[in-house]
Motif scaffolding. Structure first.
Motif, PDB file in Angstrom:
ATOM      1  N   LEU A 102      42.022  73.849  51.338  1.00  0.00           N
ATOM      2  CA  LEU A 102      40.980  73.007  51.924  1.00  0.00           C
ATOM      3  C   LEU A 102      40.470  73.587  53.219  1.00  0.00           C
ATOM      4  O   LEU A 102      41.126  74.156  53.993  1.00  0.00           O
ATOM      5  CB  LEU A 102      41.497  71.587  52.187  1.00  0.00           C
ATOM      6  N   TYR A 149      46.417  72.174  48.671  1.00  0.00           N
ATOM      7  CA  TYR A 149      46.020  71.582  49.940  1.00  0.00           C
ATOM      8  C   TYR A 149      45.671  72.651  50.963  1.00  0.00           C
ATOM      9  O   TYR A 149      44.734  72.475  51.755  1.00  0.00           O
ATOM     10  CB  TYR A 149      47.121  70.665  50.472  1.00  0.00           C
ATOM     11  N   HIS A 192      39.410  66.368  54.866  1.00  0.00           N
ATOM     12  CA  HIS A 192      40.727  66.959  55.074  1.00  0.00           C
ATOM     13  C   HIS A 192      41.779  65.857  55.234  1.00  0.00           C
ATOM     14  O   HIS A 192      42.884  65.971  54.697  1.00  0.00           O
ATOM     15  CB  HIS A 192      40.703  67.871  56.303  1.00  0.00           C
ATOM     16  N   HIS A 237      45.181  65.054  53.181  1.00  0.00           N
ATOM     17  CA  HIS A 237      46.466  64.852  53.844  1.00  0.00           C
ATOM     18  C   HIS A 237      47.147  63.578  53.339  1.00  0.00           C
ATOM     19  O   HIS A 237      48.347  63.577  53.049  1.00  0.00           O
ATOM     20  CB  HIS A 237      46.262  64.778  55.358  1.00  0.00           C
ATOM     21  N   LYS A 262      33.906  67.217  57.090  1.00  0.00           N
ATOM     22  CA  LYS A 262      35.006  68.100  56.698  1.00  0.00           C
ATOM     23  C   LYS A 262      36.340  67.551  57.177  1.00  0.00           C
ATOM     24  O   LYS A 262      37.323  67.551  56.430  1.00  0.00           O
ATOM     25  CB  LYS A 262      34.799  69.510  57.282  1.00  0.00           C
ATOM     26  N   SER A 263      36.371  67.087  58.406  1.00  0.00           N
ATOM     27  CA  SER A 263      37.610  66.529  58.958  1.00  0.00           C
ATOM     28  C   SER A 263      38.042  65.289  58.183  1.00  0.00           C
ATOM     29  O   SER A 263      39.235  65.110  57.902  1.00  0.00           O
ATOM     30  CB  SER A 263      37.418  66.165  60.427  1.00  0.00           C
TER      31      SER A 263
END
Length: 90
Positions: A90, A87, A49, A53, A45-46
């Protein structure tokens, strides 16, 4: 859509995420403890993300900046609002 980002970097990151997801799938089949699976899900997930970004950052630095420099400030702001809304989901 105009190229607004470093696609090689994004492809590399996405391939890594795909590898992480495949590893998670395998962990489930191998009955790995839930804590370990959840830790890998959080890492994925990170990473996803971060891809988002990078895309937003590229969009701001190229597409939105170009629109403002062309005098299309209202369109640029509306576009930025849309990108920010997507965004933030998310």
């Amino acid at each position: 859509m105009k190229q607004c980002m470093d696609s090689d970097n994004l492809h590399r990151r996405l391939k890594k995420i795909i590898g992480q997801l495949n590893a998670i799938d395998k962990m489930i089949d191998e009955d790995i403890p839930c804590e370990n699976v959840l830790m890998q899900i959080n890492a994925s997930k990170s990473a996803l993300h971060k891809v988002g970004h990078i895309i937003v950052e590229g969009h701001i630095n190229h597409c939105i900046k170009d629109a403002i420099e062309s005098g299309n400030t209202d369109d640029a702001l509306a576009d930025f609002e849309t990108v920010l809304e997507y965004y933030s989901r998310l």
